[in-house]
Design a protein around this motif. Structure first.
Motif, short mmCIF file in Angstrom:
data_model
loop_
_atom_site.label_atom_id
_atom_site.label_comp_id
_atom_site.label_asym_id
_atom_site.label_seq_id
_atom_site.Cartn_x
_atom_site.Cartn_y
_atom_site.Cartn_z
N PHE A 168 8.72 16.97 21.22
CA PHE A 168 9.99 17.19 21.93
C PHE A 168 10.47 18.63 21.75
N CYS A 222 7.29 14.07 11.86
CA CYS A 222 7.12 13.16 13.00
C CYS A 222 6.46 13.93 14.14
N HIS A 254 10.54 4.64 20.10
CA HIS A 254 10.85 3.78 18.96
C HIS A 254 12.31 3.33 18.99
N PHE A 255 13.13 4.11 19.67
CA PHE A 255 14.54 3.79 19.79
C PHE A 255 14.83 3.43 21.24
N SER A 303 6.50 8.82 14.32
CA SER A 303 6.33 8.37 12.95
C SER A 303 7.72 8.10 12.38
N PRO A 304 8.31 6.96 12.76
CA PRO A 304 9.70 6.70 12.39
C PRO A 304 9.88 6.53 10.89
N LEU A 338 5.99 13.18 17.19
CA LEU A 338 6.71 13.12 18.48
C LEU A 338 7.90 14.07 18.49
N LYS A 339 8.55 14.16 17.33
CA LYS A 339 9.68 15.09 17.21
C LYS A 339 9.17 16.53 17.47
N GLN A 366 13.69 11.04 8.52
CA GLN A 366 13.49 11.90 9.70
C GLN A 366 14.28 11.43 10.91
N CYS A 367 14.45 10.12 11.06
CA CYS A 367 15.16 9.62 12.25
C CYS A 367 16.66 9.85 12.11
N LYS A 381 16.53 10.72 19.64
CA LYS A 381 16.48 9.25 19.61
C LYS A 381 16.51 8.65 21.02
N CYS A 403 17.50 13.06 13.70
CA CYS A 403 16.73 13.40 14.90
C CYS A 403 17.62 13.35 16.14
S1 SF4 Z 1 13.70 9.21 16.41
FE1 SF4 Z 1 12.35 9.13 14.65
S2 SF4 Z 1 10.40 8.42 15.49
FE2 SF4 Z 1 11.63 9.12 17.23
S3 SF4 Z 1 11.07 11.25 17.53
FE3 SF4 Z 1 12.83 11.24 16.19
S4 SF4 Z 1 11.99 11.26 14.11
FE4 SF4 Z 1 10.33 10.67 15.51
#
Ligand code: SF4
Length: 419
Positions: free
Chosen positions: A52, A46, A284-285, A267-268, A48-49, A272-273, A279, A276
């Motif tokens: 972060f 992902c 996406h969350f 990229s949910p 975005l992950k 992977q979420c 969130k 994570c």
């Molecule tokens: S929650 Fe899912 S989409 Fe959002 S940063 Fe984490 S892995 Fe990526």
């Protein structure tokens, strides 16, 4: 371990060559992009992950499986880190595990449940004892343990840390990477990264020269394996062909390019979420809860329910019409019988006399004439028939209503399955 000397010659690279004039470490970070297999894997999981973690530098919660793996790696490193045999006894290896394990509290290791931590500690002891038994008498001095290299290639500084490297002679190496998680089928991507970087690493050649006296122009990785410690299984891979490494490296460069261009779309996905820690920050969350992308899927679901209900009602109407038809035929053939039987069912036929008022206007007039409309509390058959037998209602009114009342016979068929 001695510090490697500065290199003179770059090793010939397959795709890109290692830089000869490495900048000073503090300058490197400014002009070179730091890359590794774990960064690449995280970006592919992902983007975005990745942002972060590596761009915004937001710390993740400690993960107990990393802590467990760390202590197992530490104990195995202790086992092999001798200058010459004998190797440590099994008790000493277990003690090394225990010491590393106790450096952090359960919470610091990421365990929420101390019982789970205790269970994993026992599991670690058993795992290492089994490893020791399995290899006892066959321990070999490795060339390098936990070998970390930062190699400059294609405008990046690529970092690898290889768990164990063995020297096979004539410039050939074998790589071992210990795994302590689930026994799943792993792609050799990580090993491809190691192969490429080790073969480009000028310091590794120096180390071979220092340790074995072999002055080789190039190093070649001959064998690579994932060693799954919990099951003692070895997943060996042959040296990857140049073309295979080429495809892999193109992929790595693509990831690096995306990172440089700050492409960090989420990229949910379930896998992977699930693990994570970001969130709450992820668009996406919403507040840690997954955001439904749009009302469309729900609307779709309602539409499906409406259609199912409509189809069901249609079927029910058809079936009740068919049941009424059958009922009428049975009644016409019953000839006064109270019970009729088929092969599977019996029917109890109940006949009920029912009062009915066909002339509604006349009933209303009669009720008004005797001032009974309020007393009837509505024009229901039940209430009006109750007036007809109520002694407080004038007899003339009762008789009038009686004259307006008609009788009909209704049949009720009650089925019972034969035993
Ligand atoms: S929650 Fe899912 S989409 Fe959002 S940063 Fe984490 S892995 Fe990526």
């Amino acid at each position: 371990m001695k510090k490697p000397k500065k290199t003179e010659d770059p090793a010939p690279g397959l795709f890109g060559a290692a830089s000869t004039s490495a900048p000073e470490p503090q300058k490197r970070s400014k002009c070179f992009f730091s890359f590794s297999y774990s960064k690449m894997a995280l970006y592919e999981e992902c983007p975005l992950k990745y942002k972060f973690k590596y761009v915004d530098k937001i710390k993740e919660e400690p993960k107990y499986y990393f802590a467990f793996g760390h202590s197992i790696h530490h104990a195995l490193e202790f086992l092999y880190a001798v200058k010459a045999p004998p190797f440590p006894a099994v008790g000493e290896v277990l003690e090394a595990f225990r010491k590393d394990w106790n450096l952090k509290s359960c919470l610091e290791k990421g365990y929420k449940d101390p019982a789970k931590a205790d269970g994993d500690y026992q599991k670690g002891l058993e795992m290492l004892s089994a490893y020791y038994r399995h290899h006892d008498g066959r321990f070999k001095l490795p060339f390098l343990l936990e070998y970390g290299a930062d190699v400059e290639v294609d405008g990046m500084v690529v970092r690898i840390i290889a768990d164990k490297i063995e020297y096979l002679g004539k410039g050939e190496l074998a790589l071992v990477d210990y795994k302590t998680g689930k026994d799943v089928r792993r792609r050799p991507d990580q090993l491809h990264m190691y192969q490429k970087i080790c073969e480009l690493d000028p310091r590794l050649r120096e180390r071979v020269h220092e340790v074995y006296g072999d002055k080789v122009p190039v190093l070649r990785i001959k064998q690579m394996l994932y060693y799954h410690v919990p099951t003692l299984k070895e997943y060996a891979f042959d040296r990857a062909e140049d073309a295979e490494i080429g495809v892999f490296w193109e992929r790595a460069l693509g990831v690096a390019e995306n990172i440089r261009a700050a492409r960090f779309d989420p990229s949910p996905g379930e896998r992977q979420c699930a693990w994570c820690d970001y969130k709450k920050l992820c668009p996406h969350f919403c507040g840690g809860e997954e955001r439904r992308p749009a009302a469309a899927p729900e609307a779709e679901a309602v539409g499906e329910l409406v259609d199912s209900y409509g189809r069901l009602r249609e079927k029910l109407d058809e079936m009740s019409a068919r049941a009424e038809e059958l009922k009428a035929r049975i009644i016409s053939l019953a000839d006064g019988a109270e019970v009729l039987a088929g092969k599977e069912y019996e029917l109890n036929i109940k006949r009920v006399e029912k009062t009915e008022f066909r002339n509604r206007e006349a009933v209303i007039a009669a009720l008004n004439e005797f001032d009974l409309y309020q007393k009837a509390l509505g024009l229901t058959i039940k209430n009006i028939t109750a007036l007809m037998s109520d002694p407080s209602v004038p007899e003339a009114a009762r008789e009038k209503l009686l004259r307006l009342a008609g009788k009909s016979r209704v049949f009720d068929l009650i089925p019972r399955k034969k035993t």
